[in-house]
Design a protein around this motif. Structure first.
Motif, mmCIF file in Angstrom:
data_model
loop_
_atom_site.group_PDB
_atom_site.id
_atom_site.type_symbol
_atom_site.label_atom_id
_atom_site.label_comp_id
_atom_site.label_asym_id
_atom_site.label_seq_id
_atom_site.Cartn_x
_atom_site.Cartn_y
_atom_site.Cartn_z
ATOM 1 N N PRO A 144 0.856 -1.281 0.025
ATOM 2 C CA PRO A 144 -0.034 0.148 0.000
ATOM 3 C C PRO A 144 0.908 1.164 -0.094
ATOM 4 C CG PRO A 144 0.118 -0.809 2.170
ATOM 5 C CD PRO A 144 0.497 -1.946 1.381
ATOM 6 N N SER A 145 0.362 2.298 -0.675
ATOM 7 C CA SER A 145 1.164 3.579 -0.831
ATOM 8 C C SER A 145 0.075 4.537 -1.271
ATOM 9 C CB SER A 145 2.225 3.560 -1.410
ATOM 10 O OG SER A 145 2.083 3.282 -2.984
ATOM 11 N N PHE A 146 0.495 5.851 -1.448
ATOM 12 C CA PHE A 146 -0.421 6.820 -2.039
ATOM 13 C C PHE A 146 -0.807 6.729 -3.440
ATOM 14 C CE2 PHE A 146 0.699 8.973 2.251
ATOM 15 C CZ PHE A 146 -0.706 9.174 2.621
ATOM 16 N N PHE A 147 -1.654 6.843 -4.046
ATOM 17 C CA PHE A 147 -1.967 6.966 -5.115
ATOM 18 C C PHE A 147 -1.715 5.750 -6.130
ATOM 19 C CE2 PHE A 147 -0.975 11.198 -4.091
ATOM 20 C CZ PHE A 147 -2.101 11.858 -4.184
ATOM 21 N N VAL A 148 -1.940 4.551 -5.661
ATOM 22 C CA VAL A 148 -1.706 3.129 -6.154
ATOM 23 C C VAL A 148 -3.066 2.926 -7.002
ATOM 24 C CG1 VAL A 148 -1.268 0.955 -5.840
ATOM 25 C CG2 VAL A 148 0.079 2.522 -4.435
ATOM 26 N N HIS A 149 -2.887 2.488 -8.069
ATOM 27 C CA HIS A 149 -3.919 2.108 -9.081
ATOM 28 C C HIS A 149 -4.097 0.598 -8.741
ATOM 29 C CE1 HIS A 149 -6.657 1.380 -12.398
ATOM 30 N NE2 HIS A 149 -5.894 0.228 -12.764
ATOM 31 N N LEU A 150 -5.242 0.119 -8.206
ATOM 32 C CA LEU A 150 -5.764 -1.324 -7.945
ATOM 33 C C LEU A 150 -6.533 -1.613 -9.022
ATOM 34 C CD1 LEU A 150 -6.338 -1.129 -4.157
ATOM 35 C CD2 LEU A 150 -4.184 -1.847 -5.201
ATOM 36 N N ASP A 151 -6.321 -2.765 -9.704
ATOM 37 C CA ASP A 151 -7.321 -3.097 -10.715
ATOM 38 C C ASP A 151 -8.104 -4.423 -9.990
ATOM 39 O OD1 ASP A 151 -8.005 -4.064 -13.224
ATOM 40 O OD2 ASP A 151 -6.461 -5.385 -13.837
ATOM 41 N N ILE A 152 -9.108 -3.801 -9.658
ATOM 42 C CA ILE A 152 -9.855 -4.985 -8.780
ATOM 43 C C ILE A 152 -11.179 -5.274 -9.568
ATOM 44 C CG2 ILE A 152 -11.127 -5.316 -6.522
ATOM 45 C CD1 ILE A 152 -9.517 -3.319 -5.362
ATOM 46 N N ASP A 153 -11.113 -6.598 -10.048
ATOM 47 C CA ASP A 153 -12.258 -7.228 -10.643
ATOM 48 C C ASP A 153 -13.128 -7.717 -9.597
ATOM 49 O OD1 ASP A 153 -13.831 -7.689 -12.987
ATOM 50 O OD2 ASP A 153 -13.126 -9.809 -13.070
ATOM 51 N N LYS A 154 -12.857 -8.737 -8.578
ATOM 52 C CA LYS A 154 -13.810 -9.459 -7.766
ATOM 53 C C LYS A 154 -13.061 -9.402 -6.444
ATOM 54 C CE LYS A 154 -15.991 -13.763 -6.858
ATOM 55 N NZ LYS A 154 -16.191 -15.104 -7.402
ATOM 56 N N VAL A 155 -13.678 -9.053 -5.194
ATOM 57 C CA VAL A 155 -13.122 -9.270 -3.996
ATOM 58 C C VAL A 155 -13.292 -10.470 -3.475
ATOM 59 C CG1 VAL A 155 -13.457 -8.268 -1.551
ATOM 60 C CG2 VAL A 155 -13.455 -6.578 -3.629
ATOM 61 N N ILE A 156 -12.316 -11.084 -3.092
ATOM 62 C CA ILE A 156 -12.471 -12.518 -2.569
ATOM 63 C C ILE A 156 -13.001 -12.394 -1.218
ATOM 64 C CG2 ILE A 156 -11.224 -14.727 -2.083
ATOM 65 C CD1 ILE A 156 -9.522 -13.844 -4.530
ATOM 66 N N SER A 157 -12.224 -11.708 -0.347
ATOM 67 C CA SER A 157 -12.362 -11.528 1.311
ATOM 68 C C SER A 157 -11.485 -10.241 1.695
ATOM 69 C CB SER A 157 -11.815 -12.823 2.134
ATOM 70 O OG SER A 157 -10.126 -12.565 2.029
ATOM 71 N N HIS A 158 -12.316 -9.663 2.672
ATOM 72 C CA HIS A 158 -11.716 -8.356 3.370
ATOM 73 C C HIS A 158 -11.814 -8.517 4.961
ATOM 74 C CE1 HIS A 158 -15.792 -6.331 3.672
ATOM 75 N NE2 HIS A 158 -15.864 -7.066 2.617
#
Length: 84
Positions: A31-45
């Motif tokens: 994790p850091s500032f301004f990170v582009h996350l390519d999230i299609d499906k969340v498995i768990s959180h």
């Protein structure tokens, strides 16, 4: 000549088999500032409803290519009732 053709075919087949085994390991995102996350499906959180203050959280997700990603980060919990 046939041995050369079978040798090349064997390299191609073994290379694709090795590529399948390496894609099964999840990628650990930092994790850091301004990170582009390519999230299609969340498995768990992490469930933050019962936590208060800044707590560690965990996110497992799949990107649009189907690769699994894991991210550990800090977040402010939403379970702080009657606190300023």
């Amino acid at each position: 000549m046939k041995a050369l053709i079978f040798g090349i075919f064997g390299l191609i087949v073994s290379g694709s088999a090795m590529a399948d085994t390496t894609s099964a390991t999840p990628i650990h995102d930092k994790p850091s500032f301004f990170v582009h996350l390519d999230i299609d499906k969340v498995i768990s959180h992490t469930d933050l409803a019962s936590r208060c203050g800044i707590v560690p959280a965990h996110l497992d997700y799949l990107d649009h290519a189907g690769q699994e990603h894991v991210m550990d980060y800090l977040v402010y919990g939403t379970g702080c009732y009657n606190q300023n």
